[in-house]
Scaffold this motif. Structure first.
Motif, PDB file in Angstrom:
ATOM      1  N   GLY A 173       0.900  -1.195   0.008  1.00 34.52           N
ATOM      2  CA  GLY A 173      -0.087   0.039  -0.152  1.00 34.52           C
ATOM      3  C   GLY A 173       0.718   1.197  -0.016  1.00 34.52           C
ATOM      4  N   SER A 174       2.072   1.078   0.157  1.00 35.28           N
ATOM      5  CA  SER A 174       2.993   2.340  -0.190  1.00 35.28           C
ATOM      6  C   SER A 174       2.967   3.140  -1.171  1.00 35.28           C
ATOM      7  CB  SER A 174       4.461   2.124   0.323  1.00 35.28           C
ATOM      8  OG  SER A 174       4.607   1.404   1.697  1.00 35.28           O
ATOM      9  N   ARG A 175       3.367   4.161  -1.336  1.00 34.71           N
ATOM     10  CA  ARG A 175       3.375   5.009  -2.695  1.00 34.71           C
ATOM     11  C   ARG A 175       4.778   4.913  -3.076  1.00 34.71           C
ATOM     12  NH1 ARG A 175       1.283  10.772  -2.014  1.00 34.71           N
ATOM     13  NH2 ARG A 175       2.668  10.379  -0.332  1.00 34.71           N
ATOM     14  N   VAL A 189       1.987   3.740  -7.719  1.00 33.11           N
ATOM     15  CA  VAL A 189       3.004   4.388  -8.355  1.00 33.11           C
ATOM     16  C   VAL A 189       2.554   5.931  -8.146  1.00 33.11           C
ATOM     17  CG1 VAL A 189       4.225   4.911 -10.394  1.00 33.11           C
ATOM     18  CG2 VAL A 189       3.768   2.645  -9.822  1.00 33.11           C
ATOM     19  N   ASP A 190       3.059   6.806  -7.590  1.00 29.99           N
ATOM     20  CA  ASP A 190       2.858   8.078  -7.351  1.00 29.99           C
ATOM     21  C   ASP A 190       4.015   9.190  -7.574  1.00 29.99           C
ATOM     22  OD1 ASP A 190       2.042  10.473  -6.122  1.00 29.99           O
ATOM     23  OD2 ASP A 190       0.373   9.768  -5.083  1.00 29.99           O
ATOM     24  N   PRO A 191       3.987  10.082  -8.477  1.00 37.36           N
ATOM     25  CA  PRO A 191       5.007  11.142  -8.206  1.00 37.36           C
ATOM     26  C   PRO A 191       5.684  11.674  -6.919  1.00 37.36           C
ATOM     27  CG  PRO A 191       3.272  11.520 -10.151  1.00 37.36           C
ATOM     28  CD  PRO A 191       2.732  10.900  -9.249  1.00 37.36           C
ATOM     29  N   ASP A 192       4.855  11.581  -6.000  1.00 40.17           N
ATOM     30  CA  ASP A 192       5.208  12.243  -4.603  1.00 40.17           C
ATOM     31  C   ASP A 192       5.473  11.065  -3.707  1.00 40.17           C
ATOM     32  OD1 ASP A 192       4.633  14.932  -5.352  1.00 40.17           O
ATOM     33  OD2 ASP A 192       2.592  14.423  -4.791  1.00 40.17           O
ATOM     34  N   GLY A 193       5.694   9.856  -4.363  1.00 33.90           N
ATOM     35  CA  GLY A 193       6.116   8.469  -3.504  1.00 33.90           C
ATOM     36  C   GLY A 193       7.362   8.695  -3.329  1.00 33.90           C
ATOM     37  N   ALA A 194       7.840   7.463  -2.554  1.00 32.51           N
ATOM     38  CA  ALA A 194       9.350   6.980  -2.497  1.00 32.51           C
ATOM     39  C   ALA A 194      10.119   7.016  -3.729  1.00 32.51           C
ATOM     40  CB  ALA A 194       9.435   6.082  -1.440  1.00 32.51           C
ATOM     41  N   LYS A 221      11.490   7.730   3.538  1.00 33.00           N
ATOM     42  CA  LYS A 221      10.151   8.526   2.858  1.00 33.00           C
ATOM     43  C   LYS A 221       9.155   8.708   3.977  1.00 33.00           C
ATOM     44  CE  LYS A 221       7.769  11.067  -0.221  1.00 33.00           C
ATOM     45  NZ  LYS A 221       8.542  12.356  -0.506  1.00 33.00           N
ATOM     46  N   GLN A 222       8.579   7.685   4.641  1.00 35.30           N
ATOM     47  CA  GLN A 222       7.508   7.862   5.802  1.00 35.30           C
ATOM     48  C   GLN A 222       8.080   8.355   6.875  1.00 35.30           C
ATOM     49  OE1 GLN A 222       6.903   3.669   5.875  1.00 35.30           O
ATOM     50  NE2 GLN A 222       5.398   3.621   4.370  1.00 35.30           N
ATOM     51  N   ARG A 223       9.435   8.325   7.081  1.00 32.12           N
ATOM     52  CA  ARG A 223       9.819   9.129   8.241  1.00 32.12           C
ATOM     53  C   ARG A 223       9.964  10.646   8.001  1.00 32.12           C
ATOM     54  NH1 ARG A 223      13.383   4.388   9.169  1.00 32.12           N
ATOM     55  NH2 ARG A 223      14.911   5.696   8.128  1.00 32.12           N
ATOM     56  N   GLY A 224      10.201  10.985   6.680  1.00 31.99           N
ATOM     57  CA  GLY A 224      10.457  12.065   6.013  1.00 31.99           C
ATOM     58  C   GLY A 224      10.574  13.334   6.846  1.00 31.99           C
TER      59      GLY A 224
END
Length: 355
Positions: free
Chosen positions: A285-287, A318-323, A352-355
């Motif tokens: 489910g991650s981006r 798949v997302d432009p703002d994903g990791a 990225k999630q800790r970002g």
């Protein structure tokens, strides 16, 4: 030869032909490779090969000699220097000698092939490596593989085994990739006959023709595969397996060539892949956003397909703002290669999630 000086139209960024050939010939451990040209060509390549070996915990030293051409040899011809270097090489009692000609030697027109053809009591094999004629690193690899294969002869019988042809000897993970191929082939009851060319001796080359199939490292080596098929009668698979589906297709193709029903092997591998993927449920489910590691590799369809397939299997978006996930180059080999790739994905996603 490309005469356009624009970097965008030049193949020279792809590396030196001589280096590509040496990455092959120096893997014949009881051979000596003679670089016919200036000493700098030998020094540069010795340093590169030695440093690469050390970084992979390989302590052997490349067995290189140089004809050390100077201005005099370049003006009046370097054939005498080559004769002297060959005499020195033979005095060291190698099992074979490979002679690699540099760009300057091809320019001045030394007849390297004629000199190598003389009887010296040991095989002396010329390897064309003049990059200025349009060759690149991969050209050197192909030329060297075909030249080394000239020492092989057709076999009277074959075994249920495979040759690994053209491994990338300068890449990290070459041995891990070979281990993964060995694991996959074992599902079909097939063994590794020869790693051609990696860590072998001259006498091993005689086994080249006894395998049932040649497995090429990548499609760029198809001319080598076709040459081996023509000369030795061994069919080939044109690439190491890549991707979830690609790995299963690899088993099917090898099985077809060897006359083996691969159905059970494919089912076993699919179950193995499912178990591997389950270890990454924590990133489901991650981006993510796939990015090229280098501008020249942007849009590589093979890398994109592999990443897309894995993303779908793990329910990633798949997302432009994903990791930011770099597209793999070269492609990870088999299921084990994908597992290592996904470990890197996990690290990047968590960062990225800790970002």
């Amino acid at each position: 030869m490309n005469s356009n000086p624009s970097p965008l139209n030049s193949s020279r960024y792809e590396g030196c032909t001589l280096t590509g050939a040496l990455s092959v010939t120096t893997e014949v451990r009881d051979a000596i490779s003679i670089i016919h040209g200036p000493a700098g060509c030998t020094h540069h390549n010795f340093s590169l090969l030695h440093a690469t070996h050390l970084s992979n915990d390989r302590l052997e030293v490349p067995r290189l000699l140089s004809t050390r051409l100077t201005e005099n040899g370049i003006i009046f011809g370097g054939e005498d220097a080559l004769e002297e270097s060959l005499a020195r090489a033979v005095s060291l009692a190698p099992a074979s000698v490979f002679v690699l000609s540099t760009c300057i030697v091809e320019t001045i027109g030394d007849d390297v092939a004629a000199i190598c053809a003389k009887d010296r009591g040991v095989p002396v094999i010329p390897v064309p490596t003049a990059g200025f004629l349009g060759g690149v690193f991969e050209t050197g690899v192909r030329n060297a593989l075909s030249s080394v294969a000239s020492l092989a002869r057709p076999a009277t019988e074959t075994t249920l085994s495979a040759n690994l042809v053209g491994e990338k000897n300068l890449e990290y993970g070459a041995d891990e990739n070979a281990t993964e191929i060995e694991r996959l082939l074992s599902r079909l009851g097939i063994t590794i006959n020869l790693r051609f060319v990696r860590g072998i001796e001259t006498r091993d080359i005689g086994r080249l023709s006894s395998a049932a199939v040649n497995i090429l490292r990548e499609p760029a080596l198809r001319p080598v595969g076709e040459d081996l098929d023509r000369r030795l009668g061994t069919p080939c698979v044109d690439s190491f397996p890549a991707g979830l589906t690609g790995t299963c297709l690899f088993l099917e193709e090898v099985g077809r060539i060897c006359g083996i029903d691969a159905t059970a092997a494919v089912e076993e591998e699919r179950a193995h892949q499912a178990a591997m993927l389950s270890r990454f449920d924590d990133i489901a489910g991650s981006r993510v956003c796939f990015q090229s590691p280098h501008p020249m590799l942007r849009g590589d369809p093979g890398a994109v397909a592999i990443c897309t397939e894995c993303a779908e299997a793990l329910d990633l978006t798949v997302d432009p703002d994903g990791a930011a996930i770099p597209l793999p180059y070269p492609a990870p080999v088999g299921t084990a290669g994908l597992r290592r790739m996904l470990h890197r994905w996990r690290v990047l996603i968590r960062e990225k999630q800790r970002g």
